[in-house]
Each structure stands twice: as C-alpha cells, then as structure tokens.
Design a protein around this motif. Structure first.
Motif, PDB file in Angstrom:
ATOM      1  N   VAL A  54       0.864  -1.172   0.000  1.00 55.92           N
ATOM      2  CA  VAL A  54       0.000   0.000   0.000  1.00 55.92           C
ATOM      3  C   VAL A  54       0.900   1.221   0.000  1.00 55.92           C
ATOM      4  O   VAL A  54       1.860   1.301   0.773  1.00 55.92           O
ATOM      5  N   THR A  55       0.609   2.157  -0.872  1.00 62.83           N
ATOM      6  CA  THR A  55       1.321   3.429  -0.908  1.00 62.83           C
ATOM      7  C   THR A  55       0.294   4.533  -0.730  1.00 62.83           C
ATOM      8  O   THR A  55      -0.721   4.561  -1.430  1.00 62.83           O
ATOM      9  N   VAL A  56       0.558   5.414   0.232  1.00 63.64           N
ATOM     10  CA  VAL A  56      -0.337   6.544   0.467  1.00 63.64           C
ATOM     11  C   VAL A  56       0.445   7.812   0.144  1.00 63.64           C
ATOM     12  O   VAL A  56       1.490   8.074   0.734  1.00 63.64           O
ATOM     13  N   LEU A  57      -0.069   8.577  -0.808  1.00 67.97           N
ATOM     14  CA  LEU A  57       0.532   9.863  -1.166  1.00 67.97           C
ATOM     15  C   LEU A  57      -0.328  10.937  -0.512  1.00 67.97           C
ATOM     16  O   LEU A  57      -1.397  11.300  -1.023  1.00 67.97           O
ATOM     17  N   SER A  58       0.128  11.430   0.636  1.00 68.27           N
ATOM     18  CA  SER A  58      -0.706  12.329   1.433  1.00 68.27           C
ATOM     19  C   SER A  58      -0.921  13.688   0.772  1.00 68.27           C
ATOM     20  O   SER A  58      -1.950  14.316   0.980  1.00 68.27           O
ATOM     21  N   ASN A  59       0.033  14.138  -0.018  1.00 69.78           N
ATOM     22  CA  ASN A  59      -0.116  15.453  -0.666  1.00 69.78           C
ATOM     23  C   ASN A  59      -1.186  15.442  -1.753  1.00 69.78           C
ATOM     24  O   ASN A  59      -1.858  16.444  -1.982  1.00 69.78           O
ATOM     25  N   ASP A  60      -1.341  14.300  -2.420  1.00 67.96           N
ATOM     26  CA  ASP A  60      -2.307  14.198  -3.521  1.00 67.96           C
ATOM     27  C   ASP A  60      -3.575  13.447  -3.119  1.00 67.96           C
ATOM     28  O   ASP A  60      -4.489  13.317  -3.924  1.00 67.96           O
ATOM     29  N   TYR A  61      -3.603  12.909  -1.874  1.00 67.01           N
ATOM     30  CA  TYR A  61      -4.739  12.118  -1.370  1.00 67.01           C
ATOM     31  C   TYR A  61      -4.992  10.899  -2.253  1.00 67.01           C
ATOM     32  O   TYR A  61      -6.119  10.563  -2.577  1.00 67.01           O
TER      33      TYR A  61
END
Length: 144
Positions: A54-61
């Motif tokens: 799982v990869t979460v890109l917090s800046n792009d949601y």
C-alpha cells in the motif's frame, strides 16, 4: 447547543470502508513493514507474505494498492486519507515504543550487570588490601 458543536462521525463509502479494513488488517500483522517519507508525504506498507503493498501519497490524497496481479491507484477524500494516515502513524508510533522499551530494558540490564561487576571487583580489591595490611602487621616487629 452542545449538539451543534459535536462532530458527526465520519461515514465512509463502501470502497473506502473496504480499503480502510484492508489497511488496518495489514497494520495488525507484525510482518508488515511500515516506511515513511514524511517530507515527501509518502507512506508505504509492505507485506511480502501476503504479497500486498500500500502506498499513500498524502499530498495528492492518493492510495495505491498493489498485489501480485494488480495495482490500483485512486484519489480519495481528504478526510479519509487523513484517517488512514492517522492509523498508519499510530501503529508506527506503537512499534517504535516497543523497540524503545526493548532497548531501554537491555540498557538497564547491562547497567545492572556492570554495577554488580564493579561492586564485586571493588570487594575483591578491598579484600586484597586487607590481606596485605594483615600480612604487613604480622611481619612488623614492635619495639618497646
């Protein structure tokens, strides 16, 4: 009046609920690796046994789910992604506390062993000094 100030619980969509369930189940497994690049706003979960990442890109949601066959990346609601990140950060923090406690216990045990060794060494030195003093007084002749 207080009912107006109370925040309503967040209701996730069916897909968000499913993804949140997958992520929380991965976090429960001790063999799931958690890596963070907080400056870049990227959070990674990886479980090699389950063949799941799982990869979460917090800046792009954006959340990307990857297994052996598929990889799906979708943009989600800001509040949902923040809830996912909160769960990841809490688990990472909990694991760090476990490691910290383990290291702290090891250091305390080493310090205790060192303390005991120093006490034993000091007692042995004191006994040697006493023996030398008694030998010295026995060989010494007293003149009256």
């Amino acid at each position: 009046m207080f009912n107006l100030l109370r925040r309503k619980p967040r209701v996730y969509t069916k897909i968000e609920n499913h993804i949140f369930g997958i992520i929380t189940e991965l976090l429960k497994l001790s063999n799931t690796d958690i890596n963070c690049d907080e400056l870049g706003g990227k959070y990674y979960l990886s479980n090699e046994e389950q063949h799941f990442k799982v990869t979460v890109l917090s800046n792009d949601y954006v959340i990307r789910l990857t297994n052996t066959r598929d990889s799906v990346a979708e943009k989600y609601d800001k509040l949902f992604v923040e809830d996912v990140l909160k769960a990841i950060k809490e688990e990472k923090h909990r694991r760090m506390e476990v490691v910290y406690d383990s290291i702290n216990n090891s250091i305390e045990k080493m310090a205790e062993r060192l303390h005991n060794t120093l006490i034993e060494t000091n007692e042995m030195e004191t006994q040697k000094v006493r023996r030398l003093e008694t030998k010295h007084t026995k060989t010494k002749k007293v003149n009256y």
